[in-house]
Design a protein around this motif. Structure first.
Motif, mmCIF file in Angstrom:
data_model
loop_
_atom_site.group_PDB
_atom_site.id
_atom_site.type_symbol
_atom_site.label_atom_id
_atom_site.label_comp_id
_atom_site.label_asym_id
_atom_site.label_seq_id
_atom_site.Cartn_x
_atom_site.Cartn_y
_atom_site.Cartn_z
ATOM 1 N N GLY A 121 2.357 -0.703 -1.740
ATOM 2 C CA GLY A 121 2.676 -0.880 -3.143
ATOM 3 C C GLY A 121 1.528 -0.378 -3.980
ATOM 4 O O GLY A 121 0.477 0.016 -3.468
ATOM 5 N N SER A 122 1.708 -0.395 -5.278
ATOM 6 C CA SER A 122 0.665 0.044 -6.202
ATOM 7 C C SER A 122 -0.121 -1.157 -6.674
ATOM 8 O O SER A 122 0.449 -2.106 -7.207
ATOM 9 C CB SER A 122 1.275 0.774 -7.402
ATOM 10 O OG SER A 122 0.274 1.116 -8.331
ATOM 11 N N SER A 123 -1.430 -1.142 -6.454
ATOM 12 C CA SER A 123 -2.268 -2.271 -6.843
ATOM 13 C C SER A 123 -3.064 -1.981 -8.106
ATOM 14 O O SER A 123 -3.837 -2.806 -8.567
ATOM 15 C CB SER A 123 -3.233 -2.629 -5.713
ATOM 16 O OG SER A 123 -4.090 -1.528 -5.436
ATOM 17 N N GLY A 127 2.127 4.345 -11.764
ATOM 18 C CA GLY A 127 1.691 5.728 -11.601
ATOM 19 C C GLY A 127 0.545 5.923 -10.636
ATOM 20 O O GLY A 127 0.245 7.053 -10.244
ATOM 21 N N SER A 128 -0.113 4.872 -10.223
ATOM 22 C CA SER A 128 -1.231 4.990 -9.284
ATOM 23 C C SER A 128 -0.686 5.135 -7.870
ATOM 24 O O SER A 128 0.436 4.720 -7.581
ATOM 25 C CB SER A 128 -2.148 3.778 -9.378
ATOM 26 O OG SER A 128 -1.434 2.608 -9.069
ATOM 27 N N PRO A 129 -1.441 5.756 -6.962
ATOM 28 C CA PRO A 129 -0.954 5.953 -5.597
ATOM 29 C C PRO A 129 -0.729 4.635 -4.872
ATOM 30 O O PRO A 129 -1.419 3.647 -5.122
ATOM 31 C CB PRO A 129 -2.079 6.762 -4.943
ATOM 32 C CG PRO A 129 -3.291 6.470 -5.761
ATOM 33 C CD PRO A 129 -2.799 6.294 -7.163
ATOM 34 N N GLU A 130 0.254 4.628 -3.979
ATOM 35 C CA GLU A 130 0.545 3.418 -3.228
ATOM 36 C C GLU A 130 -0.491 3.206 -2.127
ATOM 37 O O GLU A 130 -0.950 4.157 -1.500
ATOM 38 C CB GLU A 130 1.947 3.483 -2.614
ATOM 39 C CG GLU A 130 3.057 3.352 -3.644
ATOM 40 C CD GLU A 130 4.382 3.029 -3.005
ATOM 41 O OE1 GLU A 130 4.539 3.313 -1.792
ATOM 42 O OE2 GLU A 130 5.256 2.477 -3.686
ATOM 43 N N VAL A 131 -0.837 1.934 -1.918
ATOM 44 C CA VAL A 131 -1.782 1.551 -0.874
ATOM 45 C C VAL A 131 -1.196 0.353 -0.130
ATOM 46 O O VAL A 131 -0.254 -0.291 -0.592
ATOM 47 C CB VAL A 131 -3.162 1.176 -1.467
ATOM 48 C CG1 VAL A 131 -3.800 2.372 -2.147
ATOM 49 C CG2 VAL A 131 -3.026 0.009 -2.453
ATOM 50 N N ALA A 132 -1.766 0.061 1.033
ATOM 51 C CA ALA A 132 -1.318 -1.114 1.782
ATOM 52 C C ALA A 132 -1.705 -2.380 1.024
ATOM 53 O O ALA A 132 -2.862 -2.557 0.641
ATOM 54 C CB ALA A 132 -1.943 -1.116 3.173
ATOM 55 N N VAL A 133 -0.746 -3.239 0.759
ATOM 56 C CA VAL A 133 -1.003 -4.476 0.005
ATOM 57 C C VAL A 133 -0.768 -5.723 0.862
ATOM 58 O O VAL A 133 -0.920 -6.838 0.385
ATOM 59 C CB VAL A 133 -0.121 -4.545 -1.268
ATOM 60 C CG1 VAL A 133 -0.492 -3.436 -2.228
ATOM 61 C CG2 VAL A 133 1.364 -4.477 -0.908
#
Length: 332
Positions: A121-123, A127-133
């Protein structure tokens, strides 16, 4: 841990003394080479009189050291009780980050949770790149999310306490749904009409945030490097939630279990003994139904869930005593 029956329903005067006396002296003894680690302290009648005299306040209500009043003795008993539970069971149940990580792995194994990968998801906003949340597990067919904490770098780890609670609840419910991360306010409604709502979202609810039997919030600070307003806010916000919940219960006659779950020995014990005292205070003031400390969740969550499931089966006990429905304006 639930409130002690000796201290529930005490008037505001009692809690005023409970707050003022240690605040004007010290909640805990200091750590020294001679006496060892500091502990939450108690207060004798003589010590309470000395504090109140120093503050320029009357101490007549306490009686004397040789003949304490009933009120004075009750205060002594409360300080003894509070120090006993914090210095004893609470201290031993609180975990550090390494213990919490190990306990989390143990819960994964004991519940038979199947790891299904990372959740992305985006943390950082739209508009920001998705990362592992977080991580995703499956328990009895239920998808269980274990979010990461909000730290960065090497300190970015699974929220161990949240993960344990979600896994244990899912395991006990064996496929029945619950809300792991409610993104809405807890409410009481009937036939589509809203009758009460709390101001804050909780960290979990059973069976739902709509007409919940139980709600819970988690305060885990394993990787917190400083001690500041965040910790005090956690205590004060829980107290305010309690005020709202009590108002809701009075309005609808519906009882909602409000569970507070906390952990991190360094934060709560090493640095925040005074805030542990305040947690015990709000518990006995009725602002939360129960508090679980650290590894206590492993034993207590299954027990609590069994009770809540039984409450849900008795649907008649959840029928609200509704106030008069509001008259809504007619719009032409």
């Amino acid at each position: 841990m639930r409130a002690d029956s000796r201290f529930i329903n005490q008037p505001s005067t009692f809690w005023a003394y409970v707050r003022i006396i240690p605040e004007a002296s010290n909640y805990a003894t200091r750590t020294t080479k001679k006496s060892g680690p500091g502990k939450v302290r108690t207060f004798s009648i003589a010590e309470m009189i000395e504090v109140l005299e120093r503050l320029g306040r009357s101490y007549e209500a306490l009686g004397t050291p040789s003949a304490p009043s009933e009120f004075g003795q009750l205060l002594c008993d409360y300080f003894e009780y509070r120090a006993g539970v914090i210095n004893g069971d609470i201290r031993s149940n609180l975990m550090d980050k390494h213990e919490a990580a190990a306990e989390f792995k143990s819960v994964v194994n004991s519940t038979g949770a199947v790891f299904e990968g990372e959740v992305y998801g985006s943390s950082a906003g739209k508009g920001s790149p998705e990362v592992a949340v977080g991580y995703k597990y499956r328990v009895h067919g239920t998808e269980v999310r274990v979010p990461f904490n909000k730290q960065k770098g090497a300190m970015r780890q699974p929220a161990f306490l949240t993960g344990m609670v979600n896994l244990l609840v899912a395991n006990e419910l064996a496929g029945e749904e619950f809300e792991q991360d409610p993104r809405r306010l807890p409410v009481i409604d009937h036939d589509g009409m809203l009758y009460a709502a709390l101001s804050r979202r909780m960290d979990g609810a059973y069976p739902s945030s709509v007409n919940p039997i139980a709600i819970w919030e988690l305060k885990e600070y394993y990787y917190t490097t400083t001690f500041g307003s965040k910790i005090s806010d956690a205590v004060y916000i829980s107290a305010l939630d309690g005020y709202e919940r009590l108002e809701l219960e009075l309005a609808t006659k519906i009882k909602i279990e409000h569970l507070l779950i906390v952990d991190a020995r360094e934060t709560w014990w090493d640095k925040g003994k005074s805030y542990l005292c305040r947690l015990i205070d709000i518990l006995n003031m009725g602002h939360v139904s129960e508090i679980l400390f650290g590894r206590e969740v492993v034993e207590k969550i299954p027990q609590l869930m069994q009770g809540w499931v039984e409450v849900r089966k008795d649907a008649d006990s959840r029928e609200p005593a509704l106030p008069t429905a509001p008259v809504l304006p007619v719009v032409d």
